[in-house]
Design a protein around this motif. Structure first.
Motif: not given
Lengths: 270, 270
Positions: A26, B68, B70, B72, B75, B87, B90-91, B93-94, B104, B106
């Motif tokens: 990502q 998964s 990507v 938004p 999602r 998820d 995203n858990t 990625v932040a 990121s 995506p």
């Protein structure tokens, strides 16, 4: 030089790699990746800790650590290093315990282990794909879940193997060759199993490139030949109402999962 | 009937499956699993949402959703269902954005796509494993990264294919057959590449079972024959100092990663 990333596991580390790779993909930057599997003893974990700490000292940046370590003692050693932990297993295990109302019962090697009733089916499927590749044998088609058909080098072999390896699906494949093209039709053996046929096709220019890598300058690889073969085969697919997929822009994972999706074949999991 | 689980993705859903499967394998209960790949439009996402909501109504339990996704917009539709979201992308990625100091970017299909410089290498490796399976050809051994040797049905073929498919490693394999056993030695072609050899062995009783499934009651499958072949081949490994691994209790993932670990061959990632 990209940021250092470590994939660490007390098992194969394949899950840690797949997970970490998906997350890091990502980000539009390069990473320098190292995988350390089978960290099964505290001594080995201490070695890994030292490697992570050395990495921090050398680069001045804390390495990213994606791990799937089930053993708590080994995990705590890795935790105590200078690495930044992204622990995808434990992040999700606690909320799931609460949701399911049961305790987890972690065992190493449960993900990719042989302790799986369907493991033999998977190995059988792999041998089936090998033995029924490229039209070698037409005898076992009654056992096939799916039969991939298409011109040479359109992606049949890797797709058949992936279907067997990843999903335990028995995939045979059959190539239409230059000699068939004058009067292209389905061989009798395939007609018998017509409901199992799935076509693959490909952009002629891409096919030309692929074949040229194999046999440069041959008639087989010529753009003219590639165009003709693809045209004839696509006409056959349409005439016989064989579902088909253009593989030009798809990876073997994408091709295999699209085939399963279209044919409604069940994915087994290993 | 086990708790319902859905693996959902706008791509192949392979990553969602691998991840969810790894997490759920920590729990000693059965799950009823469904995979829904290629949720690429809001219309399809609405269908999936309905399916999740229907599942909740029918079972009285909120289905577990590993996804998964990507995109938004897609999602958020899945999020708004009665499914319980796990998820994993995203858990992580932040926190990674914060750590790396970049946003990121995506893109769907980045994980399992053809947009990968090494994708062709991987397909080449798969074809290499096919063309150099079971001692078919001894001509291309100079191109091999590793050459697996062992008795028939000890795991050479699935391991070679897995090495190529998962890691882009070029693996040939060569079987020692019954006729070789009287005076077992390495063929000249293998001697030339001795540093690339890696042996596989197996418990004779397990080998006997495997061969019996293939050719029941044959000399080939007899326990006596299996014992003799394994003994001779292990002696050869030791005499020639060929590193070797007993495959009896290992899955193809474990065998492949142990081979890479021992030979220090690089894992490529796809």
């Amino acid at each position: 030089m990209g940021r250092k990333v470590f994939y660490i596991s007390d098992g194969t580390a394949i899950t840690a790699e797949v997970f970490g790779h998906a997350v890091l993909s990502q980000f539009p930057i390069e990473f320098e990746q190292t995988t350390i599997p089978f960290v099964e003893t505290t001594a080995k974990a201490e070695d890994v800790k030292k490697q992570l700490n050395d990495c921090f000292i050398t680069t001045g940046e804390r390495p990213l650590v994606f791990h799937s370590i089930v053993n708590p003692e080994i995990r705590s050693i890795i935790y105590s290093s200078e690495g930044l932990d992204y622990d995808f297993l434990n992040t999700f295990v606690a909320p799931l315990e609460q949701q399911l109302g049961i305790k987890s019962d972690p065992k190493t090697h449960r993900t990719h282990s042989i302790d799986n009733a369907s493991y033999n089916d998977r190995i059988d499927a792999i041998h089936f794909a090998m033995d029924n590749d490229d039209g070698i044998s037409m005898k076992n088609l009654d056992q096939a879940d799916v039969i991939l058909v298409g011109v040479s080098r359109c992606g049949k072999t890797p797709s058949s193997l992936y279907l067997s390896m990843q999903f335990g699906v028995k995939a045979a494949n059959y190539p239409f060759i230059a000699e068939d093209m004058d009067e292209l039709k389905l061989p009798t053996e395939l007609m018998k199993h017509k409901h199992k046929l799935f076509g693959l096709t490909i952009d002629p220019m891409r096919l030309h490139e692929i074949r040229n890598q194999r046999l440069a300058g041959s008639t087989y690889a010529s753009l003219r030949q590639c165009r003709m073969e693809v045209k004839e085969v696509e006409m056959l697919f349409k005439k016989q109402r064989i579902p088909f997929l253009n593989t030009t822009f798809h990876s073997v994972e994408e091709i295999a999962t699209k085939i399963l999706s279209e044919t409604k074949l069940e994915r087994k999991m290993f």
